[in-house]
Design a protein around this motif. Sequence first.
Motif, short mmCIF file in Angstrom:
data_model
loop_
_atom_site.label_atom_id
_atom_site.label_comp_id
_atom_site.label_asym_id
_atom_site.label_seq_id
_atom_site.Cartn_x
_atom_site.Cartn_y
_atom_site.Cartn_z
N SER A 113 0.99 -1.04 0.10
CA SER A 113 -0.32 -0.08 -0.01
C SER A 113 0.75 1.20 0.05
CB SER A 113 -0.89 0.00 1.38
OG SER A 113 -1.54 1.11 1.13
N ASN A 114 0.43 2.27 -0.59
CA ASN A 114 1.16 3.41 -0.76
C ASN A 114 -0.05 4.77 -0.54
OD1 ASN A 114 1.88 5.95 -2.05
ND2 ASN A 114 3.88 4.69 -2.37
N THR A 115 0.38 5.46 0.34
CA THR A 115 -0.81 6.55 0.62
C THR A 115 0.07 7.82 0.65
OG1 THR A 115 -2.27 5.18 1.83
CG2 THR A 115 -2.60 7.60 2.10
N ASN A 116 -0.54 8.96 -0.23
CA ASN A 116 0.26 10.31 -0.14
C ASN A 116 -0.62 11.21 0.44
OD1 ASN A 116 2.33 9.53 -2.16
ND2 ASN A 116 0.86 9.21 -3.85
N PHE A 117 0.16 12.08 0.95
CA PHE A 117 -0.58 13.24 1.93
C PHE A 117 -0.03 14.48 1.18
CE2 PHE A 117 -0.16 9.60 4.47
CZ PHE A 117 -1.43 9.57 5.19
N ASP A 118 -1.05 15.47 0.93
CA ASP A 118 -0.65 16.76 0.28
C ASP A 118 -1.70 17.77 0.76
OD1 ASP A 118 0.58 18.91 -0.58
OD2 ASP A 118 0.20 18.17 -2.88
N GLU A 119 -1.65 18.40 2.22
CA GLU A 119 -2.78 19.32 2.36
C GLU A 119 -2.30 20.47 3.09
OE1 GLU A 119 -6.30 18.51 5.80
OE2 GLU A 119 -5.63 16.89 4.61
N SER A 120 -3.07 21.41 3.02
CA SER A 120 -2.65 22.96 3.77
C SER A 120 -3.12 22.69 5.16
CB SER A 120 -3.22 23.98 3.10
OG SER A 120 -2.83 24.17 1.77
N THR A 121 -2.50 23.17 6.26
CA THR A 121 -2.67 23.02 7.49
C THR A 121 -2.54 24.45 8.07
OG1 THR A 121 -0.67 22.60 8.61
CG2 THR A 121 -2.20 20.55 7.59
N PRO A 122 -2.90 24.78 9.39
CA PRO A 122 -2.67 25.89 9.87
C PRO A 122 -0.90 26.26 10.31
CG PRO A 122 -4.53 24.89 11.17
CD PRO A 122 -3.91 24.19 10.02
N LEU A 123 -0.40 25.00 10.44
CA LEU A 123 1.07 25.05 10.45
C LEU A 123 2.08 25.01 9.27
CD1 LEU A 123 1.51 22.55 13.45
CD2 LEU A 123 1.32 24.99 13.47
N GLY A 124 1.20 25.09 7.90
CA GLY A 124 1.85 25.16 6.71
C GLY A 124 1.27 23.95 5.92
N ASN A 125 2.05 23.80 4.72
CA ASN A 125 1.69 22.66 3.76
C ASN A 125 2.23 21.36 4.30
OD1 ASN A 125 0.58 21.36 1.33
ND2 ASN A 125 2.57 21.69 0.40
N PHE A 126 1.43 20.46 4.42
CA PHE A 126 1.82 19.08 4.91
C PHE A 126 1.99 18.28 3.69
CE2 PHE A 126 1.37 15.07 6.47
CZ PHE A 126 2.21 14.73 7.90
N HIS A 127 3.12 17.59 3.55
CA HIS A 127 3.33 16.63 2.27
C HIS A 127 3.95 15.51 2.77
CE1 HIS A 127 4.09 15.74 -1.93
NE2 HIS A 127 5.47 15.53 -1.50
N GLY A 128 3.60 14.24 2.11
CA GLY A 128 4.35 13.06 2.32
C GLY A 128 3.87 11.86 1.93
N THR A 129 4.77 10.65 2.10
CA THR A 129 4.22 9.41 1.72
C THR A 129 4.27 8.40 2.72
OG1 THR A 129 4.82 10.14 -0.60
CG2 THR A 129 4.45 7.75 -0.09
N TYR A 130 3.31 7.69 2.79
CA TYR A 130 3.38 6.39 3.77
C TYR A 130 3.15 5.15 2.97
CZ TYR A 130 1.62 3.10 7.48
OH TYR A 130 1.31 2.11 8.25
N SER A 131 3.93 4.24 3.16
CA SER A 131 3.65 2.94 2.49
C SER A 131 4.19 1.69 3.26
CB SER A 131 4.43 2.83 1.08
OG SER A 131 6.05 3.10 1.32
#
Length: 190
Positions: A113-131
């Motif tokens: 499994s491979n899941t990507n994250f790319d979301e704007s948050t109050p602390l800034g842009n959150f970007h990453g990959t979990y697999s």
Amino acid sequence: MKKKILLIGILLFTAKTFAQQQKLDINSTTISANYGYSDPSLFGISAEFSNNYMVIFRHYTTTILNVSATQMEYDNNLVKVKGNGFAVEIGRRFYRKSGRKSGVYIQWLLGYSNTNFDESTPLGNFHGTYSYWSAINNDLGYKIRVGKNLSIDPSIGYNWKWEVKGKGDIDNIYSDNFVFRCGVKVGYSF
């Protein structure tokens, strides 16, 4: 006399073992819509190939292939973000009684499994990959035939994930390696 009894015993054991491993002449494929609640949650398509049914230790076996979209919530105690991705699982299903295409079963799956994250948050842009990879991914279920071609297939199980090092803002210490899951498939056999 002892040699004859021993020889007959060996022949009977060999014949019984061969009979249990012979292929049956049953061709059937079931295509299902599936949903699995876990971490990550899965929803997609499943195929059960029973054209290679084999009787092994009086159990009926089939091949399972699941291709799913994933959705996961990641919480690192600072932000909560949602990610999307994919999962692929392949394995074997063992039905309790030989000669049946439904009933109680256990299944073992090998998955990735491979899941990507790319979301704007109050602390800034959150970007990453979990697999992760998984070889200890088992379910217990009951396939219920509804009419000639339809089936409902609820299951419960667990998944022990071997996580790949997180990329970007993902740190694997905030996700569980061992998760429980439950799911349901609605399928059509042909």
